[in-house]
Design a protein around this motif. Structure first.
Motif, PDB file in Angstrom:
ATOM      1  N   ARG A  32     -20.292  -0.262  -7.764  1.00 32.89           N
ATOM      2  CA  ARG A  32     -19.797  -1.123  -6.554  1.00 32.89           C
ATOM      3  C   ARG A  32     -18.501  -1.881  -6.763  1.00 32.89           C
ATOM      4  NH1 ARG A  32     -22.316  -5.369  -3.235  1.00 32.89           N
ATOM      5  NH2 ARG A  32     -23.688  -5.356  -4.681  1.00 32.89           N
ATOM      6  N   ASP A  33     -17.499  -1.637  -6.245  1.00 36.82           N
ATOM      7  CA  ASP A  33     -16.306  -2.481  -6.554  1.00 36.82           C
ATOM      8  C   ASP A  33     -16.380  -3.408  -5.316  1.00 36.82           C
ATOM      9  OD1 ASP A  33     -13.949  -3.705  -7.056  1.00 36.82           O
ATOM     10  OD2 ASP A  33     -12.772  -2.041  -6.328  1.00 36.82           O
ATOM     11  N   VAL A  34     -16.589  -4.713  -5.384  1.00 36.36           N
ATOM     12  CA  VAL A  34     -16.637  -5.699  -4.493  1.00 36.36           C
ATOM     13  C   VAL A  34     -15.594  -6.305  -4.294  1.00 36.36           C
ATOM     14  CG1 VAL A  34     -19.246  -5.995  -5.099  1.00 36.36           C
ATOM     15  CG2 VAL A  34     -17.488  -7.644  -6.001  1.00 36.36           C
ATOM     16  N   ALA A  35     -14.330  -5.963  -4.772  1.00 39.03           N
ATOM     17  CA  ALA A  35     -13.217  -6.630  -4.580  1.00 39.03           C
ATOM     18  C   ALA A  35     -12.846  -6.748  -2.988  1.00 39.03           C
ATOM     19  CB  ALA A  35     -12.046  -6.305  -5.706  1.00 39.03           C
ATOM     20  N   PRO A  36     -12.346  -7.747  -2.369  1.00 37.33           N
ATOM     21  CA  PRO A  36     -11.962  -7.553  -1.112  1.00 37.33           C
ATOM     22  C   PRO A  36     -10.560  -7.027  -0.656  1.00 37.33           C
ATOM     23  CG  PRO A  36     -12.083  -9.889  -1.695  1.00 37.33           C
ATOM     24  CD  PRO A  36     -12.492  -9.132  -2.863  1.00 37.33           C
ATOM     25  N   TYR A  37      -9.845  -6.849  -1.703  1.00 38.71           N
ATOM     26  CA  TYR A  37      -8.499  -6.467  -1.797  1.00 38.71           C
ATOM     27  C   TYR A  37      -8.114  -5.336  -2.435  1.00 38.71           C
ATOM     28  CZ  TYR A  37      -8.155 -11.576  -0.605  1.00 38.71           C
ATOM     29  OH  TYR A  37      -8.403 -12.769   0.140  1.00 38.71           O
ATOM     30  N   THR A  38      -7.112  -4.431  -2.130  1.00 38.68           N
ATOM     31  CA  THR A  38      -6.664  -3.424  -2.780  1.00 38.68           C
ATOM     32  C   THR A  38      -5.944  -3.462  -3.910  1.00 38.68           C
ATOM     33  OG1 THR A  38      -6.255  -2.635  -0.330  1.00 38.68           O
ATOM     34  CG2 THR A  38      -5.449  -0.983  -2.181  1.00 38.68           C
ATOM     35  N   GLY A  39      -6.773  -3.770  -4.849  1.00 39.47           N
ATOM     36  CA  GLY A  39      -6.289  -4.076  -6.277  1.00 39.47           C
ATOM     37  C   GLY A  39      -5.633  -5.310  -6.683  1.00 39.47           C
ATOM     38  N   TYR A  40      -5.075  -5.057  -7.929  1.00 47.31           N
ATOM     39  CA  TYR A  40      -4.364  -6.210  -8.405  1.00 47.31           C
ATOM     40  C   TYR A  40      -3.088  -6.662  -7.674  1.00 47.31           C
ATOM     41  CZ  TYR A  40      -1.915  -8.897 -11.923  1.00 47.31           C
ATOM     42  OH  TYR A  40      -1.213 -10.077 -12.519  1.00 47.31           O
ATOM     43  N   ASP A  41      -2.292  -5.933  -7.231  1.00 43.67           N
ATOM     44  CA  ASP A  41      -1.211  -6.139  -6.651  1.00 43.67           C
ATOM     45  C   ASP A  41      -1.291  -6.886  -5.254  1.00 43.67           C
ATOM     46  OD1 ASP A  41       0.275  -5.418  -8.734  1.00 43.67           O
ATOM     47  OD2 ASP A  41       0.499  -3.201  -8.012  1.00 43.67           O
ATOM     48  N   SER A  42      -2.491  -6.766  -4.571  1.00 39.36           N
ATOM     49  CA  SER A  42      -2.661  -7.411  -3.299  1.00 39.36           C
ATOM     50  C   SER A  42      -3.108  -8.829  -3.528  1.00 39.36           C
ATOM     51  CB  SER A  42      -3.753  -6.537  -2.784  1.00 39.36           C
ATOM     52  OG  SER A  42      -3.418  -5.414  -2.404  1.00 39.36           O
ATOM     53  N   LEU A  43      -3.318  -9.396  -4.812  1.00 39.91           N
ATOM     54  CA  LEU A  43      -3.739 -10.665  -4.972  1.00 39.91           C
ATOM     55  C   LEU A  43      -2.582 -11.643  -5.144  1.00 39.91           C
ATOM     56  CD1 LEU A  43      -6.680 -10.252  -7.413  1.00 39.91           C
ATOM     57  CD2 LEU A  43      -6.807 -10.610  -4.772  1.00 39.91           C
ATOM     58  N   THR A  49      -5.422  -0.259  -8.353  1.00 36.32           N
ATOM     59  CA  THR A  49      -5.134   0.338  -6.824  1.00 36.32           C
ATOM     60  C   THR A  49      -6.384   1.190  -6.600  1.00 36.32           C
ATOM     61  OG1 THR A  49      -2.847   0.163  -7.541  1.00 36.32           O
ATOM     62  CG2 THR A  49      -3.620   1.759  -5.852  1.00 36.32           C
ATOM     63  N   ASN A  50      -6.796   2.064  -7.671  1.00 36.63           N
ATOM     64  CA  ASN A  50      -7.574   3.212  -7.310  1.00 36.63           C
ATOM     65  C   ASN A  50      -9.165   2.596  -7.673  1.00 36.63           C
ATOM     66  OD1 ASN A  50      -7.037   3.092 -10.097  1.00 36.63           O
ATOM     67  ND2 ASN A  50      -7.157   5.247 -10.316  1.00 36.63           N
ATOM     68  N   GLY A  51      -9.434   1.378  -7.787  1.00 33.89           N
ATOM     69  CA  GLY A  51     -10.804   0.763  -8.078  1.00 33.89           C
ATOM     70  C   GLY A  51     -11.888   1.086  -7.210  1.00 33.89           C
ATOM     71  N   HIS A  52     -11.710   1.384  -6.008  1.00 33.60           N
ATOM     72  CA  HIS A  52     -12.874   1.640  -5.296  1.00 33.60           C
ATOM     73  C   HIS A  52     -13.217   3.367  -5.359  1.00 33.60           C
ATOM     74  CE1 HIS A  52     -13.507  -2.006  -2.911  1.00 33.60           C
ATOM     75  NE2 HIS A  52     -12.076  -2.072  -2.811  1.00 33.60           N
ATOM     76  N   ARG A  53     -12.089   4.107  -5.797  1.00 35.62           N
ATOM     77  CA  ARG A  53     -12.522   5.449  -6.169  1.00 35.62           C
ATOM     78  C   ARG A  53     -13.018   5.583  -7.512  1.00 35.62           C
ATOM     79  NH1 ARG A  53      -8.030  10.197  -4.843  1.00 35.62           N
ATOM     80  NH2 ARG A  53      -9.214  11.958  -5.491  1.00 35.62           N
ATOM     81  N   ILE A  54     -12.579   4.796  -8.368  1.00 37.66           N
ATOM     82  CA  ILE A  54     -13.053   4.843  -9.778  1.00 37.66           C
ATOM     83  C   ILE A  54     -14.775   4.597  -9.724  1.00 37.66           C
ATOM     84  CG2 ILE A  54     -13.274   3.688 -12.121  1.00 37.66           C
ATOM     85  CD1 ILE A  54     -10.283   3.715 -11.948  1.00 37.66           C
ATOM     86  N   ALA A  55     -14.866   3.213  -8.763  1.00 33.29           N
ATOM     87  CA  ALA A  55     -16.297   2.669  -8.718  1.00 33.29           C
ATOM     88  C   ALA A  55     -17.304   3.754  -8.081  1.00 33.29           C
ATOM     89  CB  ALA A  55     -16.401   1.626  -7.880  1.00 33.29           C
ATOM     90  N   VAL A 105       0.849  -1.291  -0.078  1.00 35.84           N
ATOM     91  CA  VAL A 105       0.054   0.097  -0.046  1.00 35.84           C
ATOM     92  C   VAL A 105       0.924   1.253  -0.124  1.00 35.84           C
ATOM     93  CG1 VAL A 105      -1.618   1.195   1.328  1.00 35.84           C
ATOM     94  CG2 VAL A 105      -2.052  -1.075   1.262  1.00 35.84           C
ATOM     95  N   ALA A 106       2.044   1.421   1.000  1.00 34.92           N
ATOM     96  CA  ALA A 106       2.783   2.462   0.967  1.00 34.92           C
ATOM     97  C   ALA A 106       3.734   2.727  -0.232  1.00 34.92           C
ATOM     98  CB  ALA A 106       3.474   2.234   2.174  1.00 34.92           C
ATOM     99  N   ARG A 107       3.722   3.791  -0.569  1.00 31.57           N
ATOM    100  CA  ARG A 107       5.029   4.187  -1.607  1.00 31.57           C
ATOM    101  C   ARG A 107       6.322   4.114  -0.912  1.00 31.57           C
ATOM    102  NH1 ARG A 107       2.536   2.673  -5.533  1.00 31.57           N
ATOM    103  NH2 ARG A 107       4.009   3.640  -6.578  1.00 31.57           N
ATOM    104  N   ASP A 108       6.499   4.625   0.199  1.00 28.90           N
ATOM    105  CA  ASP A 108       8.092   4.694   0.635  1.00 28.90           C
ATOM    106  C   ASP A 108       7.924   3.403   1.917  1.00 28.90           C
ATOM    107  OD1 ASP A 108      10.318   5.113   1.880  1.00 28.90           O
ATOM    108  OD2 ASP A 108      10.138   7.268   1.881  1.00 28.90           O
ATOM    109  N   VAL A 109       8.355   2.291   1.303  1.00 25.21           N
ATOM    110  CA  VAL A 109       8.216   1.195   1.976  1.00 25.21           C
ATOM    111  C   VAL A 109       9.003   0.700   3.130  1.00 25.21           C
ATOM    112  CG1 VAL A 109       8.426  -1.422   1.937  1.00 25.21           C
ATOM    113  CG2 VAL A 109       7.433  -0.091  -0.148  1.00 25.21           C
ATOM    114  N   LEU A 110      10.394   1.576   3.135  1.00 31.18           N
ATOM    115  CA  LEU A 110      11.336   1.619   4.039  1.00 31.18           C
ATOM    116  C   LEU A 110      10.890   2.424   5.396  1.00 31.18           C
ATOM    117  CD1 LEU A 110      14.010   0.358   4.988  1.00 31.18           C
ATOM    118  CD2 LEU A 110      15.072   2.288   4.026  1.00 31.18           C
ATOM    119  N   VAL A 111      10.757   3.364   5.159  1.00 31.80           N
ATOM    120  CA  VAL A 111      10.179   4.397   6.232  1.00 31.80           C
ATOM    121  C   VAL A 111       9.127   3.946   6.996  1.00 31.80           C
ATOM    122  CG1 VAL A 111       9.481   6.830   6.668  1.00 31.80           C
ATOM    123  CG2 VAL A 111      11.429   6.375   5.218  1.00 31.80           C
ATOM    124  N   THR A 112       7.894   3.271   6.063  1.00 30.62           N
ATOM    125  CA  THR A 112       6.525   3.018   6.823  1.00 30.62           C
ATOM    126  C   THR A 112       6.437   1.656   7.380  1.00 30.62           C
ATOM    127  OG1 THR A 112       6.036   1.964   4.470  1.00 30.62           O
ATOM    128  CG2 THR A 112       5.251   4.174   5.089  1.00 30.62           C
TER     129      THR A 112
END
Length: 230
Positions: A131-142, A119-125, A4-11
């Protein structure tokens, strides 16, 4: 955090700090146990890590106004491609919001369920009134077959039959869709990729699927007339 985060190390620092603190408690208690000499070196290493963690506390919390300025920074729009906002082009909206009702007909209906794996699927929907029913945050979370199967099950249980993907070259993902009865939306209608080998990622690309805003569409042909459109 990683996906989810863009700056992986710091987060990741907060999770590391918690782990180091718990290790420090264990290391401190171990110094009272017998044969303490064998435990000194690992304990000192843990205490050194705890010291580094303590030195970084001065950086947190970041002033709230710094976060507000970050969100207002126009460069934020360049972080993700496509941007976080929903595309405004009518043909893109119709393509993404259209739910298959048969092999040759797509219906745009308010609140219709889709699996929009961006990644922004719920926002687009939300912007398009579906209604975006995907239970994960986009393709990269699968990350597993089970997660893909669960996503398709959730879509079916919601009465939908349409999946939108940002990629075409994941052979394993594509083969799961085909095994579940999904076909690809192309200029020549719904078509099934023909995989020549297990890792054949070109089978989908060769069909020249319709691509709008970086998304391609799959339809569950076992439920061509979905419950959500009845």
């Amino acid at each position: 955090i990683y996906y989810v985060a863009r700056d992986v190390l710091v987060t990741s620092f907060s999770a590391w700090a918690l782990a180091v603190a718990l290790l420090a408690v264990a290391a401190f208690r171990s110094l009272d146990a017998p044969h303490v000499r064998r435990r000194v070196a690992p304990a000192l290493l843990v205490f050194f890590g705890l010291g580094l963690t303590a030195c970084s506390i001065a950086q947190f919390p970041a002033p709230p106004w710094r976060q507000l300025h970050r969100l207002d920074d126009p460069r934020w729009e360049e972080v993700l491609s496509p941007p976080l906002t929903a595309p405004v082009e009518p043909d893109v909206r119709e393509f993404i919001a259209g739910v298959a009702d048969g092999r040759h007909r797509f219906v745009v209906r308010h609140g219709a369920p889709v699996a929009l794996l961006a990644t922004n699927g719920h926002r687009i929907a939300d912007a398009y009134g579906i209604r975006d029913v995907a239970p994960y945050t986009g393709y990269d979370s699968l990350l597993t077959v089970e997660q893909v199967e669960r996503t398709l099950d959730v879509l079916r249980d919601a009465g939908g039959n349409t999946v939108l993907l940002p990629r075409m070259d994941n052979a394993d993902f594509n083969q799961i869709l085909v095994r579940r009865g999904f076909e690809l939306v192309t200029e020549r209608g719904l078509r099934t990729p023909r995989f020549r080998q297990p890792g054949d990622y070109t089978a989908v690309i060769e069909l020249n699927p319709i691509n709008r805003a970086g998304l391609v569409k799959w339809v569950d042909t076992r439920h061509l007339h979905p419950r959500a459109l009845r």
